[in-house]
Scaffold this motif. Structure first.
Motif, PDB file in Angstrom:
ATOM      1  N   ILE A  51      23.484  11.204  59.543  1.00 46.19           N
ATOM      2  CA  ILE A  51      22.638  11.328  60.740  1.00 46.19           C
ATOM      3  C   ILE A  51      23.355  12.096  61.835  1.00 46.19           C
ATOM      4  N   ILE A  52      24.580  11.723  62.142  1.00 41.52           N
ATOM      5  CA  ILE A  52      25.287  12.327  63.268  1.00 41.52           C
ATOM      6  C   ILE A  52      25.639  13.783  62.972  1.00 41.52           C
ATOM      7  N   LYS A  53      25.930  14.097  61.718  1.00 37.85           N
ATOM      8  CA  LYS A  53      26.214  15.489  61.357  1.00 37.85           C
ATOM      9  C   LYS A  53      24.963  16.359  61.520  1.00 37.85           C
ATOM     10  N   LYS A  54      23.816  15.823  61.114  1.00 35.04           N
ATOM     11  CA  LYS A  54      22.574  16.580  61.265  1.00 35.04           C
ATOM     12  C   LYS A  54      22.247  16.793  62.739  1.00 35.04           C
ATOM     13  N   LEU A  55      22.331  15.733  63.529  1.00 37.49           N
ATOM     14  CA  LEU A  55      21.986  15.841  64.948  1.00 37.49           C
ATOM     15  C   LEU A  55      22.928  16.788  65.685  1.00 37.49           C
ATOM     16  N   SER A  56      24.175  16.849  65.264  1.00 38.00           N
ATOM     17  CA  SER A  56      25.147  17.708  65.948  1.00 38.00           C
ATOM     18  C   SER A  56      24.837  19.188  65.756  1.00 38.00           C
ATOM     19  N   LEU A  57      23.921  19.505  64.849  1.00 33.11           N
ATOM     20  CA  LEU A  57      23.508  20.902  64.652  1.00 33.11           C
ATOM     21  C   LEU A  57      22.520  21.353  65.732  1.00 33.11           C
ATOM     22  N   GLY A  68      31.202  -1.321  69.268  1.00 31.75           N
ATOM     23  CA  GLY A  68      32.606  -0.993  69.108  1.00 31.75           C
ATOM     24  C   GLY A  68      33.285  -1.569  67.884  1.00 31.75           C
ATOM     25  N   ILE A  69      32.605  -2.393  67.116  1.00 35.84           N
ATOM     26  CA  ILE A  69      33.257  -3.079  66.000  1.00 35.84           C
ATOM     27  C   ILE A  69      33.687  -2.099  64.904  1.00 35.84           C
ATOM     28  N   LEU A  70      32.845  -1.124  64.592  1.00 38.13           N
ATOM     29  CA  LEU A  70      33.126  -0.175  63.510  1.00 38.13           C
ATOM     30  C   LEU A  70      33.596   1.183  64.030  1.00 38.13           C
ATOM     31  N   LEU A  71      33.903   1.261  65.310  1.00 41.43           N
ATOM     32  CA  LEU A  71      34.159   2.563  65.920  1.00 41.43           C
ATOM     33  C   LEU A  71      35.373   3.258  65.323  1.00 41.43           C
ATOM     34  N   ASP A  72      36.423   2.532  64.977  1.00 43.43           N
ATOM     35  CA  ASP A  72      37.630   3.163  64.441  1.00 43.43           C
ATOM     36  C   ASP A  72      37.342   3.931  63.153  1.00 43.43           C
ATOM     37  N   LYS A  73      36.382   3.447  62.381  1.00 35.02           N
ATOM     38  CA  LYS A  73      36.017   4.118  61.124  1.00 35.02           C
ATOM     39  C   LYS A  73      35.470   5.512  61.375  1.00 35.02           C
ATOM     40  N   TYR A  74      34.755   5.690  62.496  1.00 34.97           N
ATOM     41  CA  TYR A  74      34.061   6.951  62.741  1.00 34.97           C
ATOM     42  C   TYR A  74      34.711   7.834  63.807  1.00 34.97           C
ATOM     43  N   LEU A  75      35.785   7.378  64.441  1.00 32.10           N
ATOM     44  CA  LEU A  75      36.399   8.183  65.493  1.00 32.10           C
ATOM     45  C   LEU A  75      36.859   9.565  65.005  1.00 32.10           C
ATOM     46  N   PRO A  76      37.468   9.684  63.814  1.00 35.81           N
ATOM     47  CA  PRO A  76      37.847  11.030  63.350  1.00 35.81           C
ATOM     48  C   PRO A  76      36.640  11.963  63.220  1.00 35.81           C
ATOM     49  N   LEU A  77      35.524  11.444  62.713  1.00 37.00           N
ATOM     50  CA  LEU A  77      34.313  12.255  62.567  1.00 37.00           C
ATOM     51  C   LEU A  77      33.779  12.656  63.933  1.00 37.00           C
ATOM     52  N   LEU A  78      33.744  11.728  64.873  1.00 31.79           N
ATOM     53  CA  LEU A  78      33.227  12.035  66.211  1.00 31.79           C
ATOM     54  C   LEU A  78      34.108  13.064  66.907  1.00 31.79           C
ATOM     55  N   LYS A  79      35.399  12.995  66.668  1.00 30.74           N
ATOM     56  CA  LYS A  79      36.307  13.996  67.233  1.00 30.74           C
ATOM     57  C   LYS A  79      36.038  15.362  66.624  1.00 30.74           C
ATOM     58  N   GLU A  80      35.831  15.376  65.318  1.00 33.08           N
ATOM     59  CA  GLU A  80      35.534  16.632  64.615  1.00 33.08           C
ATOM     60  C   GLU A  80      34.255  17.270  65.153  1.00 33.08           C
ATOM     61  N   LEU A  81      33.265  16.448  65.490  1.00 34.01           N
ATOM     62  CA  LEU A  81      31.977  16.950  65.986  1.00 34.01           C
ATOM     63  C   LEU A  81      31.981  17.138  67.506  1.00 34.01           C
ATOM     64  N   ASN A  82      33.113  16.857  68.133  1.00 38.65           N
ATOM     65  CA  ASN A  82      33.271  17.006  69.586  1.00 38.65           C
ATOM     66  C   ASN A  82      32.284  16.134  70.360  1.00 38.65           C
ATOM     67  N   ILE A  83      32.067  14.913  69.878  1.00 42.02           N
ATOM     68  CA  ILE A  83      31.212  13.952  70.569  1.00 42.02           C
ATOM     69  C   ILE A  83      32.103  13.033  71.393  1.00 42.02           C
ATOM     70  N   THR A  84      32.011  13.148  72.704  1.00 43.99           N
ATOM     71  CA  THR A  84      32.902  12.395  73.590  1.00 43.99           C
ATOM     72  C   THR A  84      32.158  11.419  74.502  1.00 43.99           C
ATOM     73  N   ASN A  85      30.835  11.489  74.531  1.00 43.56           N
ATOM     74  CA  ASN A  85      30.047  10.591  75.373  1.00 43.56           C
ATOM     75  C   ASN A  85      29.772   9.309  74.581  1.00 43.56           C
ATOM     76  N   ILE A  86      30.702   8.373  74.677  1.00 44.76           N
ATOM     77  CA  ILE A  86      30.643   7.155  73.871  1.00 44.76           C
ATOM     78  C   ILE A  86      30.753   5.947  74.801  1.00 44.76           C
ATOM     79  N   THR A  87      29.796   5.048  74.698  1.00 42.12           N
ATOM     80  CA  THR A  87      29.766   3.843  75.517  1.00 42.12           C
ATOM     81  C   THR A  87      29.923   2.621  74.627  1.00 42.12           C
ATOM     82  N   ILE A  88      30.765   1.692  75.053  1.00 41.01           N
ATOM     83  CA  ILE A  88      30.971   0.446  74.308  1.00 41.01           C
ATOM     84  C   ILE A  88      30.434  -0.720  75.119  1.00 41.01           C
ATOM     85  N   SER A  89      29.676  -1.576  74.466  1.00 41.84           N
ATOM     86  CA  SER A  89      29.172  -2.787  75.118  1.00 41.84           C
ATOM     87  C   SER A  89      30.234  -3.881  75.056  1.00 41.84           C
ATOM     88  N   LEU A  90      30.592  -4.409  76.227  1.00 43.79           N
ATOM     89  CA  LEU A  90      31.591  -5.480  76.300  1.00 43.79           C
ATOM     90  C   LEU A  90      31.198  -6.377  77.474  1.00 43.79           C
TER      91      LEU A  90
END
Length: 301
Positions: A51-57, A68-90
């Motif tokens: 989904i995120i790869k398609k939308l980034s096009l 934020g629970i699974l965020l570490d799994k996807y941080l490398p991908l988000l960095k690769e796609l230059n997605i920096t607007n990330i909000t965590i609920s706490l």
């Protein structure tokens, strides 16, 4: 999260990755410039990467709100796609209290992932839904996080949804938040910032702090007059306002290859001027006005 949990929808009721992309592409063609994946929890989708790869096009800003629970799994991908607007609920800085509010014992994981995110994005946004006598005594503790760190703390007023037993006595208002901050940090140190166009939040900072804080006062001081947002739920329904009890199915006609643009225009033009039609306290306090508005945890989008 309700104590009894929530019923899960069959997979066939949810938009597929291709359908999400197809509808997003249609919206972008109509002028949408920003897409936010939010919750429920977007990272639990097994096809999130697709989904995120398609939308980034698409020629839009991509943003994500996550628990934020699974965020570490996807941080490398988000960095690769230059997605920096990330909000965590706490919702609390106390592990036991956060578990009580969320019904999930992942506090340490979330804090670890916040630390990882700090290394990757210019600002870390934290969403805090305030509840009277639960976490309202942590307002200044959250603001203190912005002293040495590039945090944007976003305090959100408690909104009425089905099943959340909304009561105005549980509400922590914008005025109360500002009173607490002013008393603790000093009136001369509280600075009002310039809000972005169509911003949902009213932004502030403490003098000489690195970060800032904001208040999303949907209930006591709604931003309806400048709102330009529309929600597409995970099961393909349009909500023209989070307060709205009504939804319009666009996934079914989309799957039937129908032209849904006239339907979208009708939905948007039916948007109420204020809070889905709840324009006074009597209506907000009437359970019948929001008992048909599905709980926030089931909206997705």
């Amino acid at each position: 999260m309700p104590a009894e949990g929530i019923p899960l929808l069959p997979k066939s009721h949810l938009m597929s990755a291709d359908e999400i992309f197809g509808l997003a592409k249609l919206f972008v063609g109509l002028g949408v410039t920003k897409i936010r994946l939010t919750g429920g929890e977007p990272l639990v989708r097994k096809d999130f990467e697709e989904i995120i790869k398609k939308l980034s096009l698409l020629p839009v800003e991509i943003a994500i709100t996550t628990n934020g629970i699974l965020l570490d799994k996807y941080l490398p991908l988000l960095k690769e796609l230059n997605i920096t607007n990330i909000t965590i609920s706490l919702d609390s800085l106390d592990a036991k209290k956060n578990t009580l509010i969320t019904r999930r014992d992942y506090f340490n994981t979330v804090r670890k992932n916040i630390d990882l995110l700090k290394l990757q994005v210019p600002f870390v946004k934290l969403n805090v839904v305030l509840l009277k006598n639960k976490n309202d005594n942590e307002i200044n503790d959250f603001i203190k996080l912005t002293e040495q760190e590039n945090f944007i703390i976003r305090f959100i007023e408690f909104m009425p949804f089905d099943g959340n037993a909304w009561d105005k006595d549980k509400l922590v208002s914008k005025s109360y938040i500002l009173e607490e901050a002013t008393e603790f940090f000093g009136k001369n140190n509280l600075q009002r910032l310039t809000d972005a166009p169509n911003d949902t939040s009213r932004n502030y900072k403490i003098k000489n702090f690195k970060g800032s804080f904001a208040i999303i006062s949907s209930v006591t001081n709604p931003f309806c007059d400048t709102c330009n947002r529309i929600r597409l739920t995970a099961d393909g329904k349009i909500k023209n306002c989070l307060f709205s009890s009504s939804e319009t199915d666009i996934l079914t006609p989309y799957r039937n290859k129908e032209n849904i643009i006239p339907l979208l225009a009708t939905v948007i033009h039916k948007k109420y001027e204020i809070r889905g039609g709840m324009d006074d306290w009597d209506k907000l306090s009437n359970p019948d006005m929001h008992s048909q508005n599905r709980s926030m945890i089931t909206i997705g989008g």
